[in-house]
Design a protein around this motif. Sequence first.
Motif, PDB file in Angstrom:
ATOM      1  N   TRP A  43       1.065  -0.973  -0.227  1.00 42.62           N
ATOM      2  CA  TRP A  43       0.713   0.111   0.091  1.00 42.62           C
ATOM      3  C   TRP A  43       0.944   1.403   0.128  1.00 42.62           C
ATOM      4  CZ3 TRP A  43      -4.909   0.129  -1.503  1.00 42.62           C
ATOM      5  CH2 TRP A  43      -5.591  -0.628  -1.474  1.00 42.62           C
ATOM      6  N   GLY A  52       1.756   1.488  -3.464  1.00 39.12           N
ATOM      7  CA  GLY A  52       1.412   1.788  -4.084  1.00 39.12           C
ATOM      8  C   GLY A  52       0.947   3.356  -3.937  1.00 39.12           C
ATOM      9  N   THR A  96       3.452   5.281  -6.142  1.00 41.44           N
ATOM     10  CA  THR A  96       3.065   5.367  -6.882  1.00 41.44           C
ATOM     11  C   THR A  96       1.954   6.319  -7.983  1.00 41.44           C
ATOM     12  OG1 THR A  96       3.412   2.811  -7.263  1.00 41.44           O
ATOM     13  CG2 THR A  96       2.371   3.851  -8.987  1.00 41.44           C
ATOM     14  N   PHE A 143       3.805  -4.527  -9.398  1.00 41.27           N
ATOM     15  CA  PHE A 143       4.513  -2.955  -9.963  1.00 41.27           C
ATOM     16  C   PHE A 143       5.555  -2.808 -10.736  1.00 41.27           C
ATOM     17  CE2 PHE A 143       2.561  -2.739  -5.793  1.00 41.27           C
ATOM     18  CZ  PHE A 143       2.213  -1.313  -6.032  1.00 41.27           C
TER      19      PHE A 143
END
Length: 173
Positions: free
Chosen positions: A26, A29, A32, A82
Amino acid sequence: MPRRRALKKPLFYFEPLSTWDLITVWGYGVVTVIFIIYNFWNLGPNKVVSLFFYVLPLQMFNYLLNYVSLRNLKTFLIWCGFGAVHICLFFLFKNNTVYNGARGLLLNTTILLLLYQGLRIASRKIQKQELGMPTNDYKDLFDNRNITFLDFIFFVIYWGSFGYLTLFALSKV
C-alpha cells in the motif's frame, strides 16, 4: 558436514499477505500515485530525480527487506504488477526528452524480480534450502541460519546485476 534442514514449504505457495506486506504494498502504491501525479501534471522541475527516488529504493529494498515475503507467490505477483506499471511508464515516457536514458531504470524492476526468483530456485536446487541474506555475523537476517558461501555468491550476483543494470540504464542519460 552438517545436515541441511528439509525445506518447509514448496517452491511456489500462496499465503495471505502479512502486515509487513500490506504496509509495503500500500505504501508503494501511494508513492506510485504521487509519482504519476507529480510527473504527468508537471508539478515540479526535478522529474529525473523523482524517477530515481521512485524506482531505485524498490529495487534495493525488495531484496534487503522483502526477500522472505517474495517467497510467497501472491506477494511476488503483486510486486510483478508494480514491475508491469514500471514497464507501462517506460513506454509512456518514451517521447519525453526529460528522462532520456533514465527511464531505462523502470525496466530493471521486473528483471531484478525475475533474477531474485532464479537465484532462489538455484539455492533450493543446489543447497536444498531457501536463499539467505548475508549479515555481519554470517547469519540469515530472518531465518536465523548460517549463511553459506553460495548464499554470499548469490547476494553478489544480485547486487552486481543491480549495479550493472543501473549504470547501463543511466549511461544513456
